[in-house]
Design an enzyme around this catalytic site. Structure first.
Site, short mmCIF file in Angstrom:
data_model
loop_
_atom_site.label_atom_id
_atom_site.label_comp_id
_atom_site.label_asym_id
_atom_site.label_seq_id
_atom_site.Cartn_x
_atom_site.Cartn_y
_atom_site.Cartn_z
N TYR A 1 3.40 10.22 -1.06
CA TYR A 1 3.96 9.55 -0.05
C TYR A 1 5.47 9.28 -0.68
O TYR A 1 6.47 9.86 0.07
CB TYR A 1 4.14 8.10 0.08
CG TYR A 1 2.42 7.07 1.10
CD1 TYR A 1 2.46 7.88 1.67
CD2 TYR A 1 2.26 6.21 1.24
CE1 TYR A 1 1.30 7.41 2.38
CE2 TYR A 1 1.10 5.73 2.15
CZ TYR A 1 0.68 6.15 2.54
OH TYR A 1 -0.64 5.71 3.26
N HIS B 1 -7.49 9.60 -1.13
CA HIS B 1 -6.74 9.91 0.23
C HIS B 1 -7.44 10.30 1.00
O HIS B 1 -7.59 9.48 2.51
CB HIS B 1 -5.68 10.58 -0.60
CG HIS B 1 -4.16 10.40 0.78
ND1 HIS B 1 -2.62 9.76 0.18
CD2 HIS B 1 -4.48 9.62 1.43
CE1 HIS B 1 -2.05 9.76 1.08
NE2 HIS B 1 -2.93 9.47 2.09
N ASP C 1 0.59 -1.34 -0.04
CA ASP C 1 -0.42 -0.26 -0.44
C ASP C 1 0.80 1.01 -0.03
O ASP C 1 1.62 1.84 0.34
CB ASP C 1 -0.98 -0.19 1.05
CG ASP C 1 -2.05 1.53 1.68
OD1 ASP C 1 -3.12 1.28 0.52
OD2 ASP C 1 -1.26 2.27 1.30
N LYS D 1 -3.29 6.16 -4.11
CA LYS D 1 -3.81 6.89 -3.61
C LYS D 1 -3.54 8.17 -4.36
O LYS D 1 -2.81 8.71 -4.65
CB LYS D 1 -3.81 7.49 -2.49
CG LYS D 1 -4.23 5.72 -1.49
CD LYS D 1 -3.82 6.24 0.21
CE LYS D 1 -3.08 5.20 0.54
NZ LYS D 1 -2.55 4.65 0.69
#
Length: 274
Positions: A53, A111, A48, A78
């Site tokens: 990120y 998200h 994930d 996401k």
């Protein structure tokens, strides 16, 4: 659930592993590449990540280095808040595919529920799904009222809702809403960002001869909740996966349920500013 190969079945029939590796805050480059490679070698088949990120490229490299075939791996990513909206989301998807070095994303998620945008973002996800560009679509951090607002216009309901969930934040009404509507409930920050130093958890760890993290992850799984603990160290990656050889009693499950304080370690989806 007998092991890492067991999976939840989404309402469109796609199988999603019950346990996966989360890579939030895993540094791009060697750290995330090594974590992904080690996890896949340890038997994980679900990773994930998210555009926000900043480590999708590292995830791709870790997968390549693992030697595990792409079609054996469930990749979730996401669309970030700044990229929400119909056209922006379609572009963001292409960017994530390029960084992940894949032609298809297994689970594409919104998200955060950005007001005034998440419905258009969802329309884009529905298009991607209909076009066969993603195998499943879902949301993150949606309260029940966000879900109900989305469902007023959606052609299809989300397959997953990924939210903060752990013994101090059990959100029973949201869990029930999702499970009653066939939406798989998934936990992020299941290990409370390391804040596991609670006497009740310590007592159960001693009783079952397991670590506090293993106790909490087992509690998630027995509630029928997909969970994605994050770690970048090999010993903890392996430890987090070693939760299929014991079962918590109903009494001990209830004891952990009773720890709820509605305490968040992350932002409240009704009050976030990013």
């Amino acid at each position: 659930m007998q092991g890492l190969n067991d999976a939840a079945v989404l309402h469109n029939g796609v199988r999603m592993p019950w346990l996966g590796l989360g890579v939030w805050k895993a540094k791009t480059g060697g750290e995330v590449e090594t974590a992904v490679r080690l996890a896949l070698k340890a038997g994980y088949r679900s990773i994930d990540t998210a555009a926000a990120y900043g480590n999708e490229e590292g995830v791709a490299k870790g997968i390549a280095e693992s030697g595990v075939a792409r079609d054996e791996i469930f990749i979730a990513t996401k669309v970030w808040n700044n990229d929400q909206g119909y056209d922006n989301t379609l572009r963001a998807y292409e960017d994530s595919c390029r960084r992940l070095e894949t032609d298809i994303i297994d689970l594409y998620l919104i998200h955060w529920p950005v007001a005034g945008k998440f419905k258009d973002t969802w329309r884009a996800l529905e298009k991607l799904y209909k076009d066969g560009a993603v195998r499943a679509i879902g949301v993150c951090n949606f309260h029940t009222h966000h879900m109900m607002e989305l469902l007023t216009d959606a052609e299809m309901k989300p397959m997953v809702n990924q939210v903060e969930y752990h013994p101090l934040l059990t959100q029973p009404e949201l869990v029930a809403f999702c499970q009653n509507n066939g939406i798989v409930f998934e936990a992020w920050s299941p290990l409370m960002q390391g804040n596991l130093d609670l006497p009740e958890i310590a007592e159960l760890a001693a009783k079952y001869k397991k670590s506090p993290a293993q106790i909490v992850l087992r509690w998630d799984l027995q509630h029928g909740i997909v969970t994605i603990p994050k770690s970048v160290t090999e010993s903890r990656i392996r430890e987090n996966a070693d939760v299929f050889d014991f079962v918590l009693s109903e009494e001990d499950m209830a004891r952990l349920d009773g720890l709820n304080q509605n305490k968040r370690f992350g932002p409240d989806p009704d009050n976030f500013d990013f």
